[in-house]
Design a protein around this motif. Structure first.
Motif, PDB file in Angstrom:
ATOM      1  N   SER A  40       0.523  -0.911   0.055  1.00 27.99           N
ATOM      2  CA  SER A  40      -0.234  -0.166   0.039  1.00 27.99           C
ATOM      3  C   SER A  40       0.806   0.984  -0.126  1.00 27.99           C
ATOM      4  O   SER A  40       1.739   0.642   1.223  1.00 27.99           O
ATOM      5  CB  SER A  40      -0.917   0.109   1.638  1.00 27.99           C
ATOM      6  OG  SER A  40      -1.844   0.877   1.330  1.00 27.99           O
ATOM      7  N   ASN A  41       0.490   1.725  -0.932  1.00 27.84           N
ATOM      8  CA  ASN A  41       1.335   3.487  -1.313  1.00 27.84           C
ATOM      9  C   ASN A  41       0.382   4.886  -0.283  1.00 27.84           C
ATOM     10  O   ASN A  41      -0.916   4.895  -0.601  1.00 27.84           O
ATOM     11  CB  ASN A  41       1.925   3.930  -2.541  1.00 27.84           C
ATOM     12  CG  ASN A  41       2.441   4.877  -2.359  1.00 27.84           C
ATOM     13  OD1 ASN A  41       2.788   5.764  -1.473  1.00 27.84           O
ATOM     14  ND2 ASN A  41       2.727   5.368  -4.037  1.00 27.84           N
ATOM     15  N   ALA A  42       1.143   5.217   0.924  1.00 25.56           N
ATOM     16  CA  ALA A  42       0.501   6.180   1.223  1.00 25.56           C
ATOM     17  C   ALA A  42      -0.195   7.550   0.907  1.00 25.56           C
ATOM     18  O   ALA A  42      -1.132   7.909   1.043  1.00 25.56           O
ATOM     19  CB  ALA A  42       0.911   5.837   3.067  1.00 25.56           C
ATOM     20  N   CYS A  43       0.521   7.885  -0.131  1.00 26.27           N
ATOM     21  CA  CYS A  43       0.382   8.464  -1.486  1.00 26.27           C
ATOM     22  C   CYS A  43      -0.745   8.216  -2.875  1.00 26.27           C
ATOM     23  O   CYS A  43      -0.430   8.474  -4.280  1.00 26.27           O
ATOM     24  CB  CYS A  43       1.520   9.469  -2.214  1.00 26.27           C
ATOM     25  SG  CYS A  43       2.036  10.503  -0.787  1.00 26.27           S
ATOM     26  N   GLY A  97      -9.675   0.713 -11.020  1.00 26.85           N
ATOM     27  CA  GLY A  97      -9.591   0.322  -9.207  1.00 26.85           C
ATOM     28  C   GLY A  97      -8.263   0.144  -9.038  1.00 26.85           C
ATOM     29  O   GLY A  97      -8.067   0.093  -7.153  1.00 26.85           O
ATOM     30  N   LYS A  98      -8.026   0.420  -9.573  1.00 26.58           N
ATOM     31  CA  LYS A  98      -6.075   0.287  -9.250  1.00 26.58           C
ATOM     32  C   LYS A  98      -5.522   1.521  -8.510  1.00 26.58           C
ATOM     33  O   LYS A  98      -6.123   2.251  -9.102  1.00 26.58           O
ATOM     34  CB  LYS A  98      -4.704   0.091 -10.046  1.00 26.58           C
ATOM     35  CG  LYS A  98      -5.156  -1.979 -11.071  1.00 26.58           C
ATOM     36  CD  LYS A  98      -4.307  -1.594 -12.184  1.00 26.58           C
ATOM     37  CE  LYS A  98      -4.823  -3.280 -12.682  1.00 26.58           C
ATOM     38  NZ  LYS A  98      -3.399  -3.185 -13.818  1.00 26.58           N
ATOM     39  N   ASP A  99      -4.300   1.270  -7.716  1.00 26.88           N
ATOM     40  CA  ASP A  99      -3.930   2.049  -6.986  1.00 26.88           C
ATOM     41  C   ASP A  99      -3.228   3.107  -7.794  1.00 26.88           C
ATOM     42  O   ASP A  99      -2.395   2.366  -8.779  1.00 26.88           O
ATOM     43  CB  ASP A  99      -2.472   1.778  -5.799  1.00 26.88           C
ATOM     44  CG  ASP A  99      -3.205   1.201  -4.257  1.00 26.88           C
ATOM     45  OD1 ASP A  99      -4.956   1.428  -4.512  1.00 26.88           O
ATOM     46  OD2 ASP A  99      -3.306   0.429  -3.831  1.00 26.88           O
ATOM     47  N   VAL A 100      -3.283   4.401  -8.207  1.00 27.17           N
ATOM     48  CA  VAL A 100      -2.511   5.010  -8.538  1.00 27.17           C
ATOM     49  C   VAL A 100      -2.111   6.682  -7.135  1.00 27.17           C
ATOM     50  O   VAL A 100      -2.692   7.062  -6.607  1.00 27.17           O
ATOM     51  CB  VAL A 100      -3.722   6.402  -9.111  1.00 27.17           C
ATOM     52  CG1 VAL A 100      -3.098   7.442 -10.290  1.00 27.17           C
ATOM     53  CG2 VAL A 100      -5.050   5.351 -10.653  1.00 27.17           C
ATOM     54  N   ASP A 101      -0.706   7.471  -7.903  1.00 24.69           N
ATOM     55  CA  ASP A 101      -0.076   8.449  -6.877  1.00 24.69           C
ATOM     56  C   ASP A 101      -0.883   9.242  -6.987  1.00 24.69           C
ATOM     57  O   ASP A 101      -1.923   9.848  -8.208  1.00 24.69           O
ATOM     58  CB  ASP A 101       1.061   8.608  -8.275  1.00 24.69           C
ATOM     59  CG  ASP A 101       1.758   9.632  -7.066  1.00 24.69           C
ATOM     60  OD1 ASP A 101       1.767  10.820  -7.647  1.00 24.69           O
ATOM     61  OD2 ASP A 101       2.480   9.559  -6.173  1.00 24.69           O
ATOM     62  N   ILE A 102      -0.547   9.808  -5.659  1.00 21.71           N
ATOM     63  CA  ILE A 102      -2.117  11.390  -5.991  1.00 21.71           C
ATOM     64  C   ILE A 102      -1.993  12.594  -6.315  1.00 21.71           C
ATOM     65  O   ILE A 102      -2.778  13.302  -7.561  1.00 21.71           O
ATOM     66  CB  ILE A 102      -2.034  12.123  -4.869  1.00 21.71           C
ATOM     67  CG1 ILE A 102      -3.403  12.486  -4.497  1.00 21.71           C
ATOM     68  CG2 ILE A 102      -1.031  11.964  -3.916  1.00 21.71           C
ATOM     69  CD1 ILE A 102      -3.434  13.137  -2.839  1.00 21.71           C
ATOM     70  N   VAL A 103      -0.390  12.320  -7.368  1.00 19.64           N
ATOM     71  CA  VAL A 103       0.322  13.412  -7.539  1.00 19.64           C
ATOM     72  C   VAL A 103      -0.735  13.403  -9.055  1.00 19.64           C
ATOM     73  O   VAL A 103      -1.580  14.593 -10.341  1.00 19.64           O
ATOM     74  CB  VAL A 103       1.831  14.034  -7.759  1.00 19.64           C
ATOM     75  CG1 VAL A 103       2.149  14.642  -8.671  1.00 19.64           C
ATOM     76  CG2 VAL A 103       2.128  14.141  -5.969  1.00 19.64           C
ATOM     77  N   GLN A 104      -0.859  12.547  -9.598  1.00 18.51           N
ATOM     78  CA  GLN A 104      -1.252  11.784 -10.765  1.00 18.51           C
ATOM     79  C   GLN A 104      -2.529  11.548 -11.135  1.00 18.51           C
ATOM     80  O   GLN A 104      -2.918  12.806 -12.408  1.00 18.51           O
ATOM     81  CB  GLN A 104      -0.417  10.766 -11.130  1.00 18.51           C
ATOM     82  CG  GLN A 104       1.102  10.111 -11.428  1.00 18.51           C
ATOM     83  CD  GLN A 104       1.052   8.553 -11.619  1.00 18.51           C
ATOM     84  OE1 GLN A 104       0.505   7.954 -11.461  1.00 18.51           O
ATOM     85  NE2 GLN A 104       2.287   8.257 -12.333  1.00 18.51           N
ATOM     86  N   ALA A 105      -3.063  11.381 -10.138  1.00 22.29           N
ATOM     87  CA  ALA A 105      -4.561  11.646  -9.776  1.00 22.29           C
ATOM     88  C   ALA A 105      -5.159  13.149 -10.009  1.00 22.29           C
ATOM     89  O   ALA A 105      -6.173  13.782 -10.570  1.00 22.29           O
ATOM     90  CB  ALA A 105      -4.840  11.051  -9.226  1.00 22.29           C
ATOM     91  N   MET A 106      -4.468  13.995  -8.988  1.00 25.36           N
ATOM     92  CA  MET A 106      -4.799  14.989  -9.266  1.00 25.36           C
ATOM     93  C   MET A 106      -3.995  15.739 -10.778  1.00 25.36           C
ATOM     94  O   MET A 106      -5.478  16.331 -11.448  1.00 25.36           O
ATOM     95  CB  MET A 106      -4.199  16.908  -8.096  1.00 25.36           C
ATOM     96  CG  MET A 106      -4.755  16.076  -6.650  1.00 25.36           C
ATOM     97  SD  MET A 106      -3.374  16.265  -4.918  1.00 25.36           S
ATOM     98  CE  MET A 106      -3.201  18.379  -5.909  1.00 25.36           C
TER      99      MET A 106
END
Length: 183
Positions: free
Chosen positions: A2-5, A13-22
């Motif tokens: 799990s990545n906190a960011c 549904g896969k985890d995406v980096d929050i900066v990439q999402a923004m």
């Protein structure tokens, strides 16, 4: 792991980096912001925004969005506000000035650009020149209206009148110099 960011992608549904999402959200907002603009203007805007691209990396969507948010309301209003003065600026003028910067970039222009200030000053300058021409035309019209006697009112007309007077011929019975006074 799990990545906190990271946040889950709304599509897969896969985890995406929050900066990439923004950045993805900013890209979507940027695309929506362009709605209603002529496609040729969008093309010019895309090329203009490349002047902000940092060396060795891509221009972030959030940066594009911030720059475009400043311009689009003015483009849609067909005006530019600079130093507290509002100038008329139709979409064609925006497009022309953006392309002028892209194609004929002044040597003094330091890249990457930091703000829209240079573009805004170019458009405001065009507005000032147009306003000055309108004012000059208005003054010329007022001169022509007040000239009921028919005397020349423009510099060109005054020069033409003076030139005609300078080229006049002496009377037919004129014999030359002035006779001395014999009284």
């Amino acid at each position: 792991m799990s990545n906190a960011c990271a946040i889950p992608c709304p599509y897969c549904g896969k985890d995406v980096d929050i900066v990439q999402a923004m950045e993805m959200v900013a890209g979507n907002e940027w695309t929506e912001l362009l709605g209603g603009l002529p496609i040729s203007l969008v093309g010019a805007l895309l090329r203009y925004l490349e002047l902000f691209k940092p060396t060795k990396q891509e221009l972030r969507w959030s940066r594009r969005l911030a720059l475009t948010k400043e311009l689009v309301p003015q483009i849609k209003a067909a005006q530019v506000k600079r130093n507290g003065i509002v100038y008329s600026a139709p979409a064609a003028m925006w497009e022309a000035e953006m392309m002028k910067l892209v194609v004929n970039r002044p040597e003094s222009l330091v890249l990457p650009l930091k703000s829209n200030g240079y573009l805004l000053s170019m458009i405001a300058g065009r507005g000032e020149r147009a306003a000055a021409k309108l004012e000059q035309d208005k003054i010329e019209q007022q001169r022509n209206r007040s000239n009921v006697g028919g005397a020349p009112v423009s510099v060109a007309e005054l020069a033409a009148t003076a030139q005609k007077k300078a080229k006049s011929k002496p009377p037919a019975n004129w014999k030359g110099g002035i006779a001395p006074d014999t009284s």
